[in-house]
Design a protein around this motif. Structure first.
Motif, PDB file in Angstrom:
ATOM      1  N   LEU A   1       0.817  -1.213   0.000  1.00 16.80           N
ATOM      2  CA  LEU A   1       0.000   0.000   0.000  1.00 16.80           C
ATOM      3  C   LEU A   1       0.853   1.266   0.000  1.00 16.80           C
ATOM      4  CD1 LEU A   1      -2.647  -1.088   2.644  1.00 16.80           C
ATOM      5  CD2 LEU A   1      -3.030  -0.854   0.183  1.00 16.80           C
ATOM      6  N   HIS A   2       2.076   1.171   0.483  1.00 13.44           N
ATOM      7  CA  HIS A   2       2.964   2.318   0.598  1.00 13.44           C
ATOM      8  C   HIS A   2       3.849   2.527  -0.633  1.00 13.44           C
ATOM      9  CE1 HIS A   2       1.650   2.608   4.721  1.00 13.44           C
ATOM     10  NE2 HIS A   2       1.970   1.332   4.886  1.00 13.44           N
ATOM     11  N   ILE A   3       3.704   1.659  -1.621  1.00 13.92           N
ATOM     12  CA  ILE A   3       4.514   1.757  -2.843  1.00 13.92           C
ATOM     13  C   ILE A   3       3.599   2.203  -3.979  1.00 13.92           C
ATOM     14  CG2 ILE A   3       5.934   0.471  -4.490  1.00 13.92           C
ATOM     15  CD1 ILE A   3       6.675  -1.358  -2.076  1.00 13.92           C
ATOM     16  N   LYS A   4       3.848   3.379  -4.486  1.00 12.40           N
ATOM     17  CA  LYS A   4       2.983   3.954  -5.521  1.00 12.40           C
ATOM     18  C   LYS A   4       3.406   3.559  -6.937  1.00 12.40           C
ATOM     19  CE  LYS A   4       0.558   5.693  -2.370  1.00 12.40           C
ATOM     20  NZ  LYS A   4      -0.538   4.851  -1.930  1.00 12.40           N
TER      21      LYS A   4
ATOM     22  N   ASP B   1      -7.517 -13.666   3.765  1.00 13.35           N
ATOM     23  CA  ASP B   1      -8.432 -12.630   3.273  1.00 13.35           C
ATOM     24  C   ASP B   1      -7.767 -11.260   3.311  1.00 13.35           C
ATOM     25  OD1 ASP B   1     -10.463 -14.476   2.841  1.00 13.35           O
ATOM     26  OD2 ASP B   1     -11.545 -13.985   4.687  1.00 13.35           O
ATOM     27  N   SER B   2      -7.012 -10.981   4.370  1.00 13.69           N
ATOM     28  CA  SER B   2      -6.318  -9.688   4.485  1.00 13.69           C
ATOM     29  C   SER B   2      -5.273  -9.515   3.390  1.00 13.69           C
ATOM     30  CB  SER B   2      -5.661  -9.558   5.857  1.00 13.69           C
ATOM     31  OG  SER B   2      -6.628  -9.559   6.875  1.00 13.69           O
TER      32      SER B   2
ATOM     33  N   GLU C   1      -6.242  -6.536  -3.743  1.00 12.08           N
ATOM     34  CA  GLU C   1      -7.410  -5.914  -4.367  1.00 12.08           C
ATOM     35  C   GLU C   1      -7.319  -4.381  -4.306  1.00 12.08           C
ATOM     36  OE1 GLU C   1     -12.271  -5.770  -3.742  1.00 12.08           O
ATOM     37  OE2 GLU C   1     -11.074  -7.195  -2.587  1.00 12.08           O
ATOM     38  N   ASN C   2      -6.783  -3.867  -3.219  1.00 12.71           N
ATOM     39  CA  ASN C   2      -6.697  -2.420  -3.019  1.00 12.71           C
ATOM     40  C   ASN C   2      -5.477  -1.770  -3.677  1.00 12.71           C
ATOM     41  OD1 ASN C   2      -9.085  -2.237  -1.565  1.00 12.71           O
ATOM     42  ND2 ASN C   2      -8.073  -2.683   0.373  1.00 12.71           N
ATOM     43  N   THR C   3      -4.655  -2.567  -4.345  1.00 12.55           N
ATOM     44  CA  THR C   3      -3.465  -2.045  -5.039  1.00 12.55           C
ATOM     45  C   THR C   3      -3.431  -2.577  -6.474  1.00 12.55           C
ATOM     46  OG1 THR C   3      -2.175  -3.868  -4.093  1.00 12.55           O
ATOM     47  CG2 THR C   3      -2.073  -1.738  -2.936  1.00 12.55           C
ATOM     48  N   PRO C   4      -4.429  -2.219  -7.281  1.00 11.93           N
ATOM     49  CA  PRO C   4      -4.504  -2.787  -8.642  1.00 11.93           C
ATOM     50  C   PRO C   4      -3.385  -2.331  -9.573  1.00 11.93           C
ATOM     51  CG  PRO C   4      -6.145  -1.067  -8.365  1.00 11.93           C
ATOM     52  CD  PRO C   4      -5.516  -1.298  -7.000  1.00 11.93           C
ATOM     53  N   TRP C   5      -2.586  -1.347  -9.165  1.00  3.54           N
ATOM     54  CA  TRP C   5      -1.455  -0.909  -9.998  1.00  3.54           C
ATOM     55  C   TRP C   5      -0.276  -1.875  -9.898  1.00  3.54           C
ATOM     56  CZ3 TRP C   5      -3.387   1.636  -5.762  1.00  3.54           C
ATOM     57  CH2 TRP C   5      -2.570   1.700  -4.624  1.00  3.54           C
ATOM     58  N   HIS C   6      -0.310  -2.771  -8.918  1.00  8.66           N
ATOM     59  CA  HIS C   6       0.748  -3.767  -8.777  1.00  8.66           C
ATOM     60  C   HIS C   6       0.334  -5.075  -9.456  1.00  8.66           C
ATOM     61  CE1 HIS C   6       2.840  -1.172  -6.061  1.00  8.66           C
ATOM     62  NE2 HIS C   6       2.047  -1.371  -5.021  1.00  8.66           N
TER      63      HIS C   6
END
Length: 114
Positions: free
Chosen positions: A62-65, A89-90, A96-101
């Motif tokens: 999440l911290h890698i843009k 699940d986590s 799921e919350n980082t679709p750019w990766h």
């Protein structure tokens, strides 16, 4: 997290350690590396290659843009029998919350026959 593995850019290890379950586990590089990291006092490898959840690592992507190709659990198996479903699940929620990766998941676990 940056990787020297030629087919990925970084690793993300929300768990470490494993158990040998298939012939593919015989010469496990992660076991050798975990023992080295333990000997060096590396954070997260206090238990050597004993399976260990690493919840503090869950949010790392999440911290890698910058779009990054991650090898998930290069030092473990995401589908190890001791991974609680809630933890799994986590992990998938972070993906799921980082679709750019891009996430690459490998396993040695075999499907259970019904």
């Amino acid at each position: 997290m940056k990787s020297r593995i030629e087919w990925t850019e970084a690793t993300w290890n929300p768990t470490v350690g494993c158990d040998k379950v298939t012939a593919g586990c015989k010469n496990c590089y992660a076991e050798v590396m975990a023992r080295r990291l333990q000997a060096m006092g590396a954070n997260g490898y206090e238990n050597g290659f004993e399976f260990t959840l690493m919840p503090k690592r869950l949010n790392q992507p999440l911290h890698i843009k910058k779009p990054t190709k991650f090898f998930v659990n290069s030092m473990s198996d995401l589908f190890h029998e001791n991974v609680p479903y809630e933890f799994l699940d986590s992990v998938f929620k972070v993906m799921e919350n980082t679709p750019w990766h891009t996430y690459q998941i490998l396993t040695q676990r075999e499907r259970q026959k019904a």
